[in-house]
Write a protein that holds these residues in place. Sequence first.
Motif, mmCIF file in Angstrom:
data_model
loop_
_atom_site.group_PDB
_atom_site.id
_atom_site.type_symbol
_atom_site.label_atom_id
_atom_site.label_comp_id
_atom_site.label_asym_id
_atom_site.label_seq_id
_atom_site.Cartn_x
_atom_site.Cartn_y
_atom_site.Cartn_z
ATOM 1 N N GLU A 237 46.754 44.919 34.215
ATOM 2 C CA GLU A 237 47.291 43.665 35.414
ATOM 3 C C GLU A 237 47.055 43.706 36.858
ATOM 4 N N VAL A 238 46.734 43.457 37.173
ATOM 5 C CA VAL A 238 46.123 43.844 39.179
ATOM 6 C C VAL A 238 46.439 42.938 39.443
ATOM 7 N N SER A 239 47.203 43.002 41.153
ATOM 8 C CA SER A 239 47.368 42.016 42.056
ATOM 9 C C SER A 239 46.525 42.457 43.380
ATOM 10 N N VAL A 240 46.048 41.517 43.740
ATOM 11 C CA VAL A 240 45.448 41.231 44.495
ATOM 12 C C VAL A 240 45.478 39.941 46.010
ATOM 13 N N LEU A 241 46.796 41.112 46.568
ATOM 14 C CA LEU A 241 46.277 39.689 47.900
ATOM 15 C C LEU A 241 45.500 39.146 48.573
ATOM 16 N N SER A 242 45.736 38.366 49.238
ATOM 17 C CA SER A 242 44.471 37.869 50.095
ATOM 18 C C SER A 242 45.032 37.958 51.584
ATOM 19 N N PHE A 243 44.466 37.097 53.008
ATOM 20 C CA PHE A 243 45.066 36.433 53.735
ATOM 21 C C PHE A 243 43.298 35.404 53.641
ATOM 22 N N THR A 244 44.145 34.438 54.011
ATOM 23 C CA THR A 244 43.003 32.955 54.151
ATOM 24 C C THR A 244 43.703 32.184 55.385
ATOM 25 N N ASP A 245 42.347 31.883 56.295
ATOM 26 C CA ASP A 245 42.796 30.499 56.950
ATOM 27 C C ASP A 245 42.798 29.186 56.169
ATOM 28 N N GLY A 246 42.056 29.269 54.935
ATOM 29 C CA GLY A 246 41.394 27.577 54.659
ATOM 30 C C GLY A 246 40.130 27.376 54.591
ATOM 31 N N LYS A 247 39.367 28.362 55.428
ATOM 32 C CA LYS A 247 38.448 28.086 55.246
ATOM 33 C C LYS A 247 38.001 30.035 54.773
ATOM 34 N N THR A 248 37.931 30.333 55.183
ATOM 35 C CA THR A 248 37.538 32.122 54.928
ATOM 36 C C THR A 248 38.590 32.722 53.747
ATOM 37 N N ILE A 249 38.066 33.570 52.900
ATOM 38 C CA ILE A 249 39.726 33.815 52.141
ATOM 39 C C ILE A 249 38.190 35.757 52.565
ATOM 40 N N VAL A 250 39.891 36.708 52.963
ATOM 41 C CA VAL A 250 39.762 38.320 53.064
ATOM 42 C C VAL A 250 40.818 38.773 51.964
ATOM 43 N N PRO A 251 39.870 39.076 50.919
ATOM 44 C CA PRO A 251 41.249 39.999 49.889
ATOM 45 C C PRO A 251 41.560 41.124 50.847
ATOM 46 N N MET A 252 42.839 41.484 50.167
ATOM 47 C CA MET A 252 43.015 42.621 50.831
ATOM 48 C C MET A 252 43.096 43.974 49.378
ATOM 49 N N ILE A 253 43.224 45.061 49.259
ATOM 50 C CA ILE A 253 43.258 46.110 48.644
ATOM 51 C C ILE A 253 44.091 46.016 47.570
ATOM 52 N N THR A 254 42.823 46.530 46.426
ATOM 53 C CA THR A 254 44.462 45.803 44.755
ATOM 54 C C THR A 254 45.555 46.993 45.352
ATOM 55 N N SER A 255 46.501 45.772 43.928
ATOM 56 C CA SER A 255 47.268 47.115 43.238
ATOM 57 C C SER A 255 48.206 46.468 43.052
ATOM 58 N N CYS A 256 48.659 47.848 41.759
ATOM 59 C CA CYS A 256 49.299 47.422 40.162
ATOM 60 C C CYS A 256 50.793 47.688 41.010
ATOM 61 N N ASP A 257 51.733 46.507 39.698
ATOM 62 C CA ASP A 257 53.314 46.625 39.936
ATOM 63 C C ASP A 257 53.543 46.536 38.422
ATOM 64 N N HIS A 258 54.880 47.389 38.645
ATOM 65 C CA HIS A 258 55.602 47.685 37.222
ATOM 66 C C HIS A 258 56.997 46.519 37.150
ATOM 67 N N LYS A 259 56.755 45.271 36.526
ATOM 68 C CA LYS A 259 57.509 44.433 36.514
ATOM 69 C C LYS A 259 58.800 45.039 35.557
ATOM 70 N N ARG A 260 58.663 46.186 34.336
ATOM 71 C CA ARG A 260 60.468 46.195 33.704
ATOM 72 C C ARG A 260 60.812 46.986 33.771
ATOM 73 N N ALA A 261 61.885 47.125 33.835
ATOM 74 C CA ALA A 261 62.947 48.718 34.248
ATOM 75 C C ALA A 261 62.925 49.567 33.821
#
Length: 424
Positions: A193-217
């Motif tokens: 799994e990977v989280s890809v956050l992005s900035f978007t103004d509804g016209k352009t979308i700019v992906p941020m650098i990727t990251s990985c979460d660890h959801k389990r305790a």
Amino acid sequence: MNVLVIGNGGREHAVIKALKKSPKVNKLYAMKGNAGIGADAELVNVDYMDAKAVCDWLDTHTDVEYTVVTPDDPLAMGLVDELEKRGHRAFGPRKNAAIIEASKAFSKNLMKKYGIPTAAYEIFDDAQKALDYIATAPVPLVLKADGLALGKGVLICKTREEAVQGVQEIMLDQKFGSAGNTLVVEEFLEGPEVSVLSFTDGKTIVPMITSCDHKRALDNDQGLNTGGMGTFSPAPFFGEKTAKEVLEKIMLPTVAAMNAEGRPFKGVLYFGLMKTKDGMKVIEYNSRFGDPETQVVLPMLKTDLMEIFQAVTDERLSDVNVEWDTGACVCLVLASGGYPEKYEKGKEITVGELDEGVTLYHAGTAMKDGKLVTSGGRVLGVVAKGETIEDARQKVYENAQKIHFEGMYYRSDIGIKYRNEKRE
Ligand code: AMP
Ligand code: GLY
């Protein structure tokens, strides 16, 4: 410019520290913030779920020109709409776009309608119909409460018995309240799994650098689901080919789909993705920065965050060249004993001298009688950058030894997973 940031957690602390670096930002306010944020911003004790109270506060603080709405619930409630109606500039999607996170039924139907790859699914408003479906459906199955449930409304059911129990909990016992009135039953997918956050103004979308979460305790992804026990950036398996696939098949179609639905999305759009044998698929959308993803993503941002925020608001994101560091970043969450179940608060926290370049993002902390104490399940995020993930990981674990509070626990394996996955 003076800026107000709405929210209380490690993510907000990371946003505030990034904004502090901006030459455009003069003074920062945080509503309500926490003890650590209090060292970087002036804390404002107003309930941000009360839109009128937030607007009234802004009306009397005319020095504040911009508000960043970070958490999911005020976005889903329509805080940005209310701020705009009262003439305040704000960062974050309006209510009709924040639904992409606030209703999983909405997001699944959107993906189906516009051919965006995701797990096959059925939607139920009626518990009996859900049970009838489960009686013959292949297992494992994934049950998801439709609404916001603090990241806990997802059950992976290995057997039909577990799925029946899950329907009982979500729909009948209302374990997640009205979020469980509608249920999404989904095909079980497998892969990194990977989280890809992005900035978007509804016209352009700019992906941020990727990251990985660890959801389990617990280590090796054992134990209960949490809000996130640590993150690292970037995802080792996410190469150029995958980035192109995600942009073309998922990100651009999602922005276009929201526009076609009359729900233009402006803000941070978060894609929770899985690399399956059939390609990249969407596991979830969030309408905001992730927590604790933000704590590893924003330290890697070279561009002025305030400039990006303003460009999103003014719909001129295509003018901004968003740049990232080339190294890696790791965040280790220090949690209260018992979290994500019952835990005690008010434990005194001691912090030794941390190495240069190591940042402490506060999540569940407060000041009591002049002392720093715990006030939540996830207490602190220890963050370090390095040339490689291993390098950053070592710094984080060395520095975590210098922090103490009764019952403190953390995972010992943040940053290890996916290191042997092929990068493509
Ligand atoms: P979500 O809140 O939708 O991100 O789900 C929480 C976690 O459940 C995800 O990070 C995945 O690890 C897991 N999950 C959600 N949907 C699926 C699925 N269809 N197949 C396998 N795992 C899933
Ligand atoms: N880390 C997952 C989320 O922010 O929803």
